[in-house]
Design a protein around this motif. Structure first.
Motif, mmCIF file in Angstrom:
data_model
loop_
_atom_site.group_PDB
_atom_site.id
_atom_site.type_symbol
_atom_site.label_atom_id
_atom_site.label_comp_id
_atom_site.label_asym_id
_atom_site.label_seq_id
_atom_site.Cartn_x
_atom_site.Cartn_y
_atom_site.Cartn_z
ATOM 1 N N LYS A 142 -15.694 0.519 11.739
ATOM 2 C CA LYS A 142 -14.658 0.334 10.735
ATOM 3 C C LYS A 142 -14.795 -1.001 10.004
ATOM 4 C CE LYS A 142 -11.493 3.044 13.628
ATOM 5 N NZ LYS A 142 -11.420 4.236 12.785
ATOM 6 N N LEU A 143 -15.866 -1.756 10.279
ATOM 7 C CA LEU A 143 -16.115 -3.038 9.624
ATOM 8 C C LEU A 143 -17.113 -2.847 8.491
ATOM 9 C CD1 LEU A 143 -15.740 -6.145 9.538
ATOM 10 C CD2 LEU A 143 -17.686 -6.303 11.111
ATOM 11 N N LEU A 144 -16.696 -3.208 7.284
ATOM 12 C CA LEU A 144 -17.552 -3.107 6.108
ATOM 13 C C LEU A 144 -18.223 -4.445 5.842
ATOM 14 C CD1 LEU A 144 -15.107 -1.174 3.723
ATOM 15 C CD2 LEU A 144 -16.710 -0.242 5.412
ATOM 16 N N ALA A 145 -19.483 -4.408 5.434
ATOM 17 C CA ALA A 145 -20.233 -5.624 5.109
ATOM 18 C C ALA A 145 -20.662 -5.575 3.654
ATOM 19 C CB ALA A 145 -21.450 -5.758 6.021
ATOM 20 N N ILE A 150 -14.059 -9.806 -2.225
ATOM 21 C CA ILE A 150 -13.428 -9.209 -3.400
ATOM 22 C C ILE A 150 -12.190 -9.990 -3.815
ATOM 23 C CG2 ILE A 150 -14.349 -6.930 -2.920
ATOM 24 C CD1 ILE A 150 -11.669 -6.117 -1.833
ATOM 25 N N GLY A 151 -11.999 -11.135 -3.187
ATOM 26 C CA GLY A 151 -10.974 -12.100 -3.575
ATOM 27 C C GLY A 151 -11.563 -13.484 -3.429
ATOM 28 N N ARG A 152 -10.884 -14.496 -3.889
ATOM 29 C CA ARG A 152 -11.434 -15.854 -3.852
ATOM 30 C C ARG A 152 -11.481 -16.410 -2.433
ATOM 31 N NH1 ARG A 152 -8.390 -19.430 -8.225
ATOM 32 N NH2 ARG A 152 -9.870 -20.955 -7.383
ATOM 33 N N THR A 153 -10.663 -15.889 -1.548
ATOM 34 C CA THR A 153 -10.607 -16.347 -0.167
ATOM 35 C C THR A 153 -10.596 -15.140 0.765
ATOM 36 O OG1 THR A 153 -8.189 -16.337 -0.081
ATOM 37 C CG2 THR A 153 -9.240 -18.364 -0.873
ATOM 38 N N SER A 154 -10.706 -15.402 2.067
ATOM 39 C CA SER A 154 -10.627 -14.308 3.038
ATOM 40 C C SER A 154 -9.244 -13.662 3.027
ATOM 41 C CB SER A 154 -10.962 -14.823 4.441
ATOM 42 O OG SER A 154 -10.040 -15.832 4.834
ATOM 43 N N GLU A 155 -8.194 -14.457 2.778
ATOM 44 C CA GLU A 155 -6.843 -13.895 2.740
ATOM 45 C C GLU A 155 -6.705 -12.922 1.582
ATOM 46 O OE1 GLU A 155 -2.145 -15.286 2.515
ATOM 47 O OE2 GLU A 155 -3.750 -16.776 2.331
ATOM 48 N N MET A 156 -7.166 -13.315 0.398
ATOM 49 C CA MET A 156 -7.067 -12.439 -0.765
ATOM 50 C C MET A 156 -7.937 -11.197 -0.581
ATOM 51 S SD MET A 156 -7.158 -15.324 -3.779
ATOM 52 C CE MET A 156 -7.137 -14.118 -5.093
ATOM 53 N N THR A 157 -9.097 -11.372 0.060
ATOM 54 C CA THR A 157 -9.983 -10.242 0.304
ATOM 55 C C THR A 157 -9.348 -9.252 1.264
ATOM 56 O OG1 THR A 157 -11.987 -11.507 -0.156
ATOM 57 C CG2 THR A 157 -12.228 -9.581 1.247
ATOM 58 N N ALA A 158 -8.713 -9.754 2.319
ATOM 59 C CA ALA A 158 -8.058 -8.875 3.291
ATOM 60 C C ALA A 158 -6.979 -8.041 2.622
ATOM 61 C CB ALA A 158 -7.470 -9.707 4.429
ATOM 62 N N ARG A 159 -6.238 -8.643 1.713
ATOM 63 C CA ARG A 159 -5.142 -7.918 1.063
ATOM 64 C C ARG A 159 -5.654 -6.923 0.024
ATOM 65 N NH1 ARG A 159 -0.338 -9.878 2.505
ATOM 66 N NH2 ARG A 159 -0.224 -11.926 3.464
ATOM 67 N N LYS A 160 -6.731 -7.300 -0.682
ATOM 68 C CA LYS A 160 -7.249 -6.414 -1.723
ATOM 69 C C LYS A 160 -8.067 -5.260 -1.147
ATOM 70 C CE LYS A 160 -7.481 -9.590 -5.666
ATOM 71 N NZ LYS A 160 -8.376 -10.198 -6.682
ATOM 72 N N ALA A 161 -8.827 -5.539 -0.102
ATOM 73 C CA ALA A 161 -9.732 -4.516 0.431
ATOM 74 C C ALA A 161 -8.991 -3.386 1.121
ATOM 75 C CB ALA A 161 -10.711 -5.154 1.414
ATOM 76 N N MET A 162 -7.877 -3.714 1.775
ATOM 77 C CA MET A 162 -7.147 -2.741 2.603
ATOM 78 C C MET A 162 -8.094 -2.098 3.621
ATOM 79 S SD MET A 162 -4.386 -1.006 -0.017
ATOM 80 C CE MET A 162 -5.577 -0.522 -1.257
ATOM 81 N N ALA A 163 -9.073 -2.900 4.050
ATOM 82 C CA ALA A 163 -10.053 -2.481 5.057
ATOM 83 C C ALA A 163 -10.617 -3.753 5.661
ATOM 84 C CB ALA A 163 -11.161 -1.645 4.429
ATOM 85 N N SER A 164 -11.265 -3.644 6.799
ATOM 86 C CA SER A 164 -11.885 -4.803 7.431
ATOM 87 C C SER A 164 -13.237 -5.067 6.780
ATOM 88 C CB SER A 164 -12.052 -4.569 8.928
ATOM 89 O OG SER A 164 -10.794 -4.555 9.569
ATOM 90 N N LYS A 184 -1.313 -0.968 10.884
ATOM 91 C CA LYS A 184 -2.772 -0.985 10.825
ATOM 92 C C LYS A 184 -3.261 -2.397 10.531
ATOM 93 C CE LYS A 184 -3.454 3.844 9.509
ATOM 94 N NZ LYS A 184 -4.041 4.780 8.515
ATOM 95 N N GLN A 185 -4.201 -2.837 11.325
ATOM 96 C CA GLN A 185 -4.682 -4.222 11.247
ATOM 97 C C GLN A 185 -6.067 -4.270 10.599
ATOM 98 O OE1 GLN A 185 -4.280 -7.181 14.643
ATOM 99 N NE2 GLN A 185 -6.449 -6.678 14.811
ATOM 100 N N HIS A 186 -6.246 -5.188 9.662
ATOM 101 C CA HIS A 186 -7.530 -5.411 9.020
ATOM 102 C C HIS A 186 -7.876 -6.891 9.105
ATOM 103 C CE1 HIS A 186 -7.210 -1.378 7.506
ATOM 104 N NE2 HIS A 186 -6.195 -1.673 6.716
ATOM 105 N N LYS A 226 -15.716 3.656 17.583
ATOM 106 C CA LYS A 226 -16.184 2.892 16.419
ATOM 107 C C LYS A 226 -15.253 1.726 16.077
ATOM 108 C CE LYS A 226 -19.945 5.112 15.953
ATOM 109 N NZ LYS A 226 -21.223 4.437 16.311
ATOM 110 N N PHE A 227 -14.365 1.367 16.993
ATOM 111 C CA PHE A 227 -13.630 0.117 16.839
ATOM 112 C C PHE A 227 -14.602 -1.037 17.101
ATOM 113 C CE2 PHE A 227 -9.936 2.788 17.028
ATOM 114 C CZ PHE A 227 -8.959 2.084 16.331
ATOM 115 N N PHE A 228 -14.336 -2.159 16.470
ATOM 116 C CA PHE A 228 -15.263 -3.284 16.577
ATOM 117 C C PHE A 228 -14.542 -4.539 17.070
ATOM 118 C CE2 PHE A 228 -13.377 -3.732 12.405
ATOM 119 C CZ PHE A 228 -13.182 -5.102 12.278
ATOM 120 N N TYR A 229 -15.348 -5.429 17.621
ATOM 121 C CA TYR A 229 -14.874 -6.725 18.104
ATOM 122 C C TYR A 229 -15.822 -7.767 17.518
ATOM 123 C CZ TYR A 229 -12.877 -3.419 21.424
ATOM 124 O OH TYR A 229 -12.229 -2.345 21.989
#
Length: 250
Positions: A142-145, A150-164, A184-186, A226-229
């Protein structure tokens, strides 16, 4: 529960990489024998093709940069022969295609990054071109590379991606969690980079390059769910890092 391991290699910028940091990452990876290796892009700097003003004291040709990058890919094949490998093209590797478009459009399609780095001749490699829809699922999890956030920071990316998502490009160690109303946690994170910021003639055009942080990442995936750590491994200024209570020295 079976866990598979992936090694995530962030921006390396060969041949201007930090050799001690890079070799330290390899030392950790050799102990773990990853099933998959994911290069997040900008593995090759392609300084000679940059549209930025280049310092006249730096003399490099694209053949020199490609030769060093090929040596790095050959080493990964040699040290991890059974691992599947993914090369996500970064904006620095895209410099070649952009140069051809702007300077030699008649040659566009005759050569490209995949051809120069012989990725089409490496059976265990997958090449993912640079672009806005760039995505790879780490070990099918479930982790995309991708290369860029897709945002200027990891926080903005987490909110925009709606995925890990794990990404490179920013050269800083960042991580942010986002939890939706349904629980659901990303996570979105960058594991740093492996370039040598002491090379001011190369990276000095970025005013904030002093705060780029050395590091890399390991990802463990449950083969069934397919959960990841994920685990970010910072590399300290004395070229040491710690994983599972063991200190590694570069």
């Amino acid at each position: 529960m079976g866990l598979s391991c992936a090694l995530i290699i962030p921006d390396t910028h060969r041949p201007f990489h930090d050799k001690r940091a890079y070799n330290l990452m390899l030392k950790v990876a050799k102990d773990l024998k990853p099933s998959e290796i994911v290069i997040l892009g900008d593995y090759c700097d392609a300084y000679s093709l940059s549209s930025h003003s280049k310092d006249p004291r730096v003399f490099t040709m694209i053949t020199d940069e490609v030769e060093d990058t090929l040596a790095g890919l050959d080493e990964l094949d040699r040290e991890f022969p059974s691992a599947q490998k993914v090369f996500i093209q970064g904006n620095h590797e895209w410099r070649l295609e952009r140069y051809l478009c702007n300077q030699a459009p008649a040659l566009f399609g005759v050569t490209d990054t995949r051809f120069l780095l012989k990725l089409n001749q490496r059976p265990k490699w997958t090449f993912i071109p640079y672009g806005p829809n760039q995505i790879h699922r780490v070990l099918g999890s479930k982790l995309l590379a991708r290369h860029e956030p897709i945002g200027r920071t990891s926080e903005m990316t987490a909110r925009k991606a709606m995925a890990s998502m794990v990404f490179g490009h920013i050269h800083r160690i960042q991580m942010n969690y986002s939890v939706g109303i349904e629980g659901k946690q990303h996570v979105a994170y960058c594991p740093g980079w492996l370039g040598d910021k002491r090379k001011d003639l190369i990276f000095g055009y970025v005013k904030t390059h002093h705060d780029w942080q050395l590091g890399f990442s390991l990802v463990f995936v449950d083969d069934k769910t397919k959960f990841f750590y994920h685990c970010i491994i910072p590399i300290l200024s004395n070229y040491t890092c710690v994983f599972q209570g063991k200190q590694y020295k570069g």
